[in-house]
Design an enzyme around this catalytic site. Structure first.
Site, PDB file in Angstrom:
ATOM      1  N   LYS A  84       0.836  -1.201   0.000  1.00 38.42           N
ATOM      2  CA  LYS A  84       0.000   0.000   0.000  1.00 38.42           C
ATOM      3  C   LYS A  84       0.873   1.253   0.000  1.00 38.42           C
ATOM      4  O   LYS A  84       1.975   1.275   0.568  1.00 38.42           O
ATOM      5  CB  LYS A  84      -0.889  -0.043   1.244  1.00 38.42           C
TER       6      LYS A  84
ATOM      7  N   SER B 283      -9.553   1.643   3.266  1.00 32.50           N
ATOM      8  CA  SER B 283      -8.707   2.452   2.411  1.00 32.50           C
ATOM      9  C   SER B 283      -7.717   1.641   1.579  1.00 32.50           C
ATOM     10  O   SER B 283      -7.068   2.184   0.679  1.00 32.50           O
ATOM     11  CB  SER B 283      -7.938   3.467   3.257  1.00 32.50           C
TER      12      SER B 283
ATOM     13  N   THR C 281      -7.070   0.972  10.202  1.00 33.08           N
ATOM     14  CA  THR C 281      -7.365   1.608  11.479  1.00 33.08           C
ATOM     15  C   THR C 281      -8.762   1.194  11.934  1.00 33.08           C
ATOM     16  O   THR C 281      -8.976   0.895  13.101  1.00 33.08           O
ATOM     17  CB  THR C 281      -7.273   3.141  11.360  1.00 33.08           C
TER      18      THR C 281
ATOM     19  N   GLY D 294     -11.533  -1.030   9.587  1.00 30.33           N
ATOM     20  CA  GLY D 294     -12.196  -1.574   8.402  1.00 30.33           C
ATOM     21  C   GLY D 294     -11.384  -1.578   7.124  1.00 30.33           C
ATOM     22  O   GLY D 294     -11.829  -2.123   6.114  1.00 30.33           O
ATOM     23  N   SER D 295     -10.190  -1.011   7.111  1.00 35.29           N
ATOM     24  CA  SER D 295      -9.490  -0.741   5.853  1.00 35.29           C
ATOM     25  C   SER D 295      -8.771  -1.928   5.244  1.00 35.29           C
ATOM     26  O   SER D 295      -8.264  -1.834   4.125  1.00 35.29           O
ATOM     27  CB  SER D 295      -8.495   0.403   6.040  1.00 35.29           C
TER      28      SER D 295
END
Length: 515
Positions: A81, A162, A183, A185-186
């Site tokens: 990422k 994200s 942080t 759900g990402s």
């Protein structure tokens, strides 16, 4: 000779291919880069390709022939990422223009661990800018560096965030697998939307230094792969203590487990799995129906399913002001991001404070302000202005609901090993994020062909619709990843959900095309 196709290739397939001299790491890298070139204009999953990837792969091939493989990831191309620092030709900007060209003082420990294990760091994936920590009017999958990443099961689909690009890239076989961060759900949500496996780890099982931060108590790093076993292999390599992340001191074992060894059987006898039904609020009927089938499958595999293993705090949690809920992370963000920026050794835009980020964003055309707002940053300023006692109250309430009256409390009350839930935003995934606990997301099903198309608040991305995937999650106590992986593997093997739907477009390049 039949080569494994790159939408389904596993670490075992790669090991066999290397050992038999069927193909090399260079072949894999070239094929993956060609696949990125094929589809990235449409899906915008990859933000940058490592210009040195082929030469790195060649060196690893030569090493393998001389002295054998370092381990299962030797010569295997992996994407990271765009918020993970790598000291190579690539950047880490959290998708922003503000940090374009910036450089941190050291490479992220997780990147170094992968590199030392022989992985080829193939490139960086697109992400929701600042890990979704800028806008209130929707940022999923969009960054000014990478454009709008979209999901691959319906035109114009929301890929979630994200770690949007990491999910899409792993799904389409643009690399063997990807690394995401979370942080709240990402990892879990993009894994769901891309029909892959995602492991949101216990906070600091994987070191977070060198990762552009949001909230130190919640930030985590984890693998996103097409199979549970491959994600488990990655997790073993990625995990471990680091002097650069003090929270890793809490890891309770000196030797990291061989997480892939948990992928051994579909027999779940002796395990107790709780179903916190009162937390399944506003979950769509197709998801709930698939979950009921999953519960039956887990029971037939030998698990004891404990119905209504509910969280004690649900009524209080549902009534809580969500601005209070978010203010805790918002208060964490300012000191974390400012320390990160002030430690940069290369900082071409002279970004040192949150105010600098705001000012730059307002004045940079690529940032699309004000069409894409900065409300989250305005909220951050409100949160840090709260009296210390009020902020402490909110944090203690959040932890109590997430832990003692949430996941930890339910596990203890019902003598459970894990809890099961649908991956869509439910209390389980949020509680795990707030409490720093692990979650694994595994494909569960797809919306039916006649499902209505539902758009996001901006009206520009499809949130649910025909053939869009959804997942099941398993969460547990801190450092229970082995148990979660064992259950997730059994469920995956018994259902093979991932194979039941194809993306709307699949890259055509395969290994023979580059040999």
């Amino acid at each position: 000779m039949k080569f494994p196709d790159l939408m389904h290739i596993t670490l075992e397939d790669i090991a066999t291919g290397f050992d038999n001299d069927d193909f090399t790491s260079v072949h894999l890298v070239k094929a993956y880069i060609a696949r990125v070139d094929e589809v990235n204009e449409q899906f915008k999953a990859v933000i940058e390709v490592n210009k040195d990837a082929v030469s790195i792969a060649k060196a690893l091939d030569d090493e393998r022939k001389r002295s054998g493989r370092r381990g299962p990831l030797h010569g295997v191309p992996i994407l990271l990422k765009d918020n993970i620092e790598t000291h190579d030709a690539m950047m880490a900007s959290a998708g922003s223009m503000a940090l374009l060209g910036a450089r941190g003082p050291h490479e992220a420990t997780v990147a170094t661990k992968l590199r030392d294990a022989g992985a080829v760091l193939l490139g960086k994936t697109n992400m929701s800018e600042w890990a979704n920590w800028r806008c209130k009017n929707w940022l999923n999958g969009w960054s000014p560096r990478g454009g709008q990443c979209t999901g691959v099961y319906y035109p114009g689909m929301d890929a979630a965030g994200s770690s949007s690009g990491s999910g899409v890239a792993s799904c389409l076989g643009l690399a063997f697998a990807s690394v995401g961060t979370e942080t709240d759900g990402s990892i879990v949500n993009p894994s769901e939307k891309s029909n892959i496996v995602g492991i949101k780890t216990t906070v600091a099982l994987v070191a977070r230094d060198g990762v552009i931060p949001i909230s130190d108590p919640q930030d985590s790093v984890g693998p996103m792969a097409r199979t549970v076993k491959d994600a488990a292999h990655m997790l073993t390599v990625m995990s471990g203590k680091s002097p650069l992340d003090k929270r890793t001191d809490g890891i309770p074992f000196e030797n990291i487990p061989d997480y892939a060894a948990a992928c051994r059987s579909t027999n779940l006898a002796g395990l107790r799995i709780g179903i916190p039904r009162s937390s399944f609020i506003d979950v769509d009927p197709p998801v709930l129906a698939a979950l009921e089938e999953a519960i039956d499958i887990l029971a037939k595999a030998g698990a004891t399913m404990v119905n209504n293993a509910n969280y004690a705090c649900m009524e209080e949690w549902n009534q809580m002001d969500k601005e209070e809920y978010w203010s805790i992370c918002e208060a964490d963000f300012k000191p974390a991001i400012e320390l990160c920026c002030q430690n940069l050794v290369k900082n071409p835009n002279n970004i040192r404070t949150l105010d600098d980020i705001i000012e730059f964003t307002k004045n940079c055309p690529e940032e699309e302000y004000p069409a894409r707002d900065i409300q989250r940053w305005i909220n951050v300023k409100r949160a840090i202005a709260l009296p210390a006692e009020e902020l402490r109250r909110r944090r203690e309430m959040s932890l109590r609901c997430s832990r003692e009256e949430g996941i930890v409390g339910a596990l203890k009350q019902w003598s459970l090993d894990v809890l099961v839930a649908p991956s869509v935003f439910t209390a389980s995934t949020t509680f795990a994020a707030r409490a720093g606990l692990p979650v694994i997301s595994v494909p569960l099903g797809f919306y039916p062909a006649d499902a209505p198309v539902v758009y996001n608040e901006r009206g520009d991305l499809v949130v649910t619709g025909p053939n869009i995937p959804f997942s099941i999650t398993f969460c547990g106590k801190a450092y229970s990843e082995e148990t979660l992986i064992r259950i997730a593997y059994a469920f995956e093997q018994l259902t093979q959900v991932r194979e039941k739907m194809q993306p709307i477009r699949v890259p055509k390049t395969e290994l023979p095309d580059v040999m």
